[in-house]
Every structure is written in C-alpha cells, then in structure tokens.
Design a protein around this motif. Structure first.
Motif, PDB file in Angstrom:
ATOM      1  N   ILE B  18       0.925  -1.227   0.032  1.00  0.00           N
ATOM      2  CA  ILE B  18      -0.030   0.040   0.121  1.00  0.00           C
ATOM      3  C   ILE B  18       0.905   1.227   0.091  1.00  0.00           C
ATOM      4  N   SER B  19       0.605   2.007  -0.903  1.00  0.00           N
ATOM      5  CA  SER B  19       1.333   3.363  -0.972  1.00  0.00           C
ATOM      6  C   SER B  19       0.483   4.296  -0.385  1.00  0.00           C
ATOM      7  N   ILE B  20       1.019   5.209   0.503  1.00  0.00           N
ATOM      8  CA  ILE B  20       0.159   6.386   1.322  1.00  0.00           C
ATOM      9  C   ILE B  20       0.776   7.790   1.192  1.00  0.00           C
ATOM     10  N   ILE B  21       0.110   8.864   0.486  1.00  0.00           N
ATOM     11  CA  ILE B  21       0.890  10.136   0.578  1.00  0.00           C
ATOM     12  C   ILE B  21      -0.283  11.107   1.124  1.00  0.00           C
ATOM     13  N   ASN B  22       0.320  11.764   1.655  1.00  0.00           N
ATOM     14  CA  ASN B  22      -0.417  12.755   2.574  1.00  0.00           C
ATOM     15  C   ASN B  22      -0.460  14.229   2.143  1.00  0.00           C
ATOM     16  N   CYS B  23      -1.470  15.110   2.432  1.00  0.00           N
ATOM     17  CA  CYS B  23      -1.426  16.485   2.050  1.00  0.00           C
ATOM     18  C   CYS B  23      -2.195  17.150   2.906  1.00  0.00           C
ATOM     19  N   ALA B  24      -1.756  18.508   3.187  1.00  0.00           N
ATOM     20  CA  ALA B  24      -2.321  19.330   4.157  1.00  0.00           C
ATOM     21  C   ALA B  24      -2.763  20.620   3.275  1.00  0.00           C
ATOM     22  N   LYS B  58     -13.424   6.330  -3.550  1.00  0.00           N
ATOM     23  CA  LYS B  58     -12.474   4.879  -4.109  1.00  0.00           C
ATOM     24  C   LYS B  58     -12.810   4.787  -5.469  1.00  0.00           C
ATOM     25  N   GLU B  59     -11.633   4.748  -6.112  1.00  0.00           N
ATOM     26  CA  GLU B  59     -11.796   4.231  -7.822  1.00  0.00           C
ATOM     27  C   GLU B  59     -10.823   3.090  -7.852  1.00  0.00           C
ATOM     28  N   GLY B  60     -11.461   2.001  -8.089  1.00  0.00           N
ATOM     29  CA  GLY B  60     -10.311   0.973  -8.086  1.00  0.00           C
ATOM     30  C   GLY B  60      -9.431   0.722  -7.240  1.00  0.00           C
ATOM     31  N   ARG B  61      -8.076   0.653  -7.365  1.00  0.00           N
ATOM     32  CA  ARG B  61      -7.174   0.570  -6.367  1.00  0.00           C
ATOM     33  C   ARG B  61      -6.853   2.068  -5.788  1.00  0.00           C
ATOM     34  N   PHE B  62      -7.319   3.047  -6.021  1.00  0.00           N
ATOM     35  CA  PHE B  62      -6.968   4.282  -5.647  1.00  0.00           C
ATOM     36  C   PHE B  62      -8.114   4.736  -4.715  1.00  0.00           C
ATOM     37  N   THR B  63      -7.840   5.496  -3.399  1.00  0.00           N
ATOM     38  CA  THR B  63      -8.903   5.864  -2.589  1.00  0.00           C
ATOM     39  C   THR B  63      -8.072   7.350  -2.112  1.00  0.00           C
ATOM     40  N   ILE B  64      -8.990   8.215  -1.925  1.00  0.00           N
ATOM     41  CA  ILE B  64      -8.793   9.477  -1.244  1.00  0.00           C
ATOM     42  C   ILE B  64      -9.514   9.455   0.240  1.00  0.00           C
ATOM     43  N   PHE B  73      -5.884  15.554   3.488  1.00  0.00           N
ATOM     44  CA  PHE B  73      -6.370  14.678   2.725  1.00  0.00           C
ATOM     45  C   PHE B  73      -5.187  13.697   2.219  1.00  0.00           C
ATOM     46  N   SER B  74      -5.583  12.280   1.820  1.00  0.00           N
ATOM     47  CA  SER B  74      -4.498  11.513   1.269  1.00  0.00           C
ATOM     48  C   SER B  74      -4.963  10.452   0.261  1.00  0.00           C
ATOM     49  N   LEU B  75      -3.843  10.163  -0.171  1.00  0.00           N
ATOM     50  CA  LEU B  75      -4.084   9.129  -1.459  1.00  0.00           C
ATOM     51  C   LEU B  75      -3.483   7.727  -1.107  1.00  0.00           C
ATOM     52  N   HIS B  76      -4.342   6.667  -1.112  1.00  0.00           N
ATOM     53  CA  HIS B  76      -3.817   5.385  -0.958  1.00  0.00           C
ATOM     54  C   HIS B  76      -4.090   4.524  -2.053  1.00  0.00           C
ATOM     55  N   ILE B  77      -2.856   3.866  -2.457  1.00  0.00           N
ATOM     56  CA  ILE B  77      -2.788   3.128  -3.657  1.00  0.00           C
ATOM     57  C   ILE B  77      -2.747   1.709  -3.003  1.00  0.00           C
ATOM     58  N   MET B  78      -3.791   0.824  -3.269  1.00  0.00           N
ATOM     59  CA  MET B  78      -3.674  -0.541  -2.803  1.00  0.00           C
ATOM     60  C   MET B  78      -3.130  -1.584  -3.777  1.00  0.00           C
ATOM     61  N   ASP B  79      -2.613  -2.580  -3.561  1.00  0.00           N
ATOM     62  CA  ASP B  79      -1.876  -3.508  -4.446  1.00  0.00           C
ATOM     63  C   ASP B  79      -1.094  -2.825  -5.268  1.00  0.00           C
ATOM     64  N   SER B  80       0.082  -1.984  -4.887  1.00  0.00           N
ATOM     65  CA  SER B  80       0.939  -1.061  -5.832  1.00  0.00           C
ATOM     66  C   SER B  80       1.582  -2.036  -6.949  1.00  0.00           C
ATOM     67  N   GLN B  81       1.584  -1.464  -8.211  1.00  0.00           N
ATOM     68  CA  GLN B  81       2.244  -2.066  -8.979  1.00  0.00           C
ATOM     69  C   GLN B  81       3.470  -1.283  -9.703  1.00  0.00           C
ATOM     70  N   PRO B  82       4.423  -1.953 -10.378  1.00  0.00           N
ATOM     71  CA  PRO B  82       5.396  -1.461 -11.157  1.00  0.00           C
ATOM     72  C   PRO B  82       5.066   0.092 -11.649  1.00  0.00           C
TER      73      PRO B  82
END
Lengths: 112, 111
Positions: B18-24, B58-64, B73-82
């Motif tokens: 899981i990739s997680i990126i945060n923003c404020a 949520k849209e597919g593997r991507f969730t805000i 707010f943050s972005l979560h990328i599930m099942d991250s791929q190359p």
C-alpha cells in the motif's frame, strides 16, 4: 483529438532575450493556465485566464506576461529572460463542470 | 507561503503493498481536491479527485481520504504495481478553478 498543444517543446535562450510560448487547446475550454515545474517544488501557477480577453496573476507572475486574444490560445511571454526562468513550462485548460485540468506535454526552457 | 503541503517527498513500496501520500491545505475556500500522476516527459494527468462534502472516494485501487476539520487529505494506492511508479501531486482548487499543487511525491514500486 489533439487536446492541449504547446510549442516549442524545447528552447535555449541567452540572458536578456525574449520569447513566447504558445498554448493551443481544441476542447473549447474557458479556463487556461500556465505553470512552471522545478525539481522539488511541484507545479507553480504563473498566470491564468478565465475566458477570452482576461488574464490574472498566479503564485509566481513576476517576469512573465500573458495574453488570451482567442479562446483557444494562451500565450506566455518572457520579455527579458533570466537564468532563474530555466524550467519546464506546462499549459493546462479546464472544463467548468468537472474541475479536471488537461495538460500539454510541456516546454523545456533553458536560459544561459 | 506554501498553501498545499505534501509528504513524503519520495516513497519506495514493494509490489502488492500500500502506498500512502499525505497532503495538508490552509485555505478553507478550496472546494476541489484532485490527485495528479505524472510520468517522465509527460504532463500530469488526473488520477482521482474529491469534493469536501464526502470523506472518502474510491476508484479501483485508488482511494482518497478527506478530513475537512483537520484540512488534510491522503491518497492510498492498494496493491501497488511497478506501473504506478511516477510522481504524484496533490492539489487544491477554488475560485476560478485556480489549482495549487503540492511539491510532489516520487513513488517507486519495487517488483
């Protein structure tokens, strides 16, 4: 379906020279924007336009001028280029009902 | 003054992780919060976006995930791929659809 087209894609200038970057969009978008992208700083808004004949300042407007004489075109001008203006410049346009920005592929400018 | 602050600057994730990126953000007038993805030599392209009237999208593997009271707010990328390896930018938009971007996160997904 071209979308947003920027010309030129690459340019090298000497300090003090002037140049104009052209952005053209074929999506009939009202709003258009110029950004610059520098490493570690994301995209910073230079100027933008909310319709033909209008322009407004963004975050980093100094040293740049813009014109929107036709709805489909947005021009970015550098009157006297400085090395600090070395950057990749992106043009974008937006629909007024989704908020999604459509970007061109960028123009890489080097000022020596 | 940076209106949209993004972290981390870079992120390395194993394939399938899981990739997680945060923003404020600071400006409460912002009303549209998109994430853009940029591959080398290309312009950014919209990945997913949210408006402040919902807390998650949520849209597919991507969730805000959106926290209005904390202005985060943050972005979560599930099942991250190359193929997800790119620079991701959070952004915030308000009047005139003036969009302000974060500094970006370089994501690398290890195969």
């Amino acid at each position: 379906n071209a979308g947003v087209t920027q010309t030129p894609k690459f340019r090298v200038l000497k300090t003090g020279q002037s140049m104009t970057l052209l952005c053209a969009q074929d999506m009939n978008h009202e709003y258009m924007y110029w950004y610059r992208q520098d490493p570690g700083m994301g995209l910073r808004l230079i100027h933008y336009s909310v319709g033909e004949g209008t322009t407004a300042k963004g975050e980093v407007p100094d040293g740049y001028n813009v014109s929107r004489l036709k709805k489909q075109n947005f021009l970015l001008g550098l009157e006297s280029a400085a090395p600090s203006q070395t950057s990749v410049y992106f043009c974008a346009s937006i629909t007024d009902y989704t908020g999604e920005l459509f970007f061109g592929e960028g123009s890489r400018l080097t000022v020596l | 003054q940076q209106q949209v602050k993004q972290s981390p600057q870079s992120l390395i994730v194993q394939k399938g992780g899981i990739s997680i990126i945060n923003c404020a953000y600071e400006n409460t007038a912002f009303d549209y919060f998109p994430w853009y993805q940029q591959f080398p030599g290309k312009g950014p392209a919209l990945l997913i976006a949210i408006r402040p009237d919902v807390s998650e999208k949520k849209e597919g593997r991507f969730t805000i995930s959106f926290n209005k009271s904390a202005k985060q707010f943050s972005l979560h990328i599930m099942d991250s791929q190359p193929g997800d390896s790119a620079t991701n930018f959070c952004a915030a938009s308000g009047e005139g659809f003036k969009t302000i971007f974060g500094a970006g996160t370089r994501l690398f997904v290890k195969a």
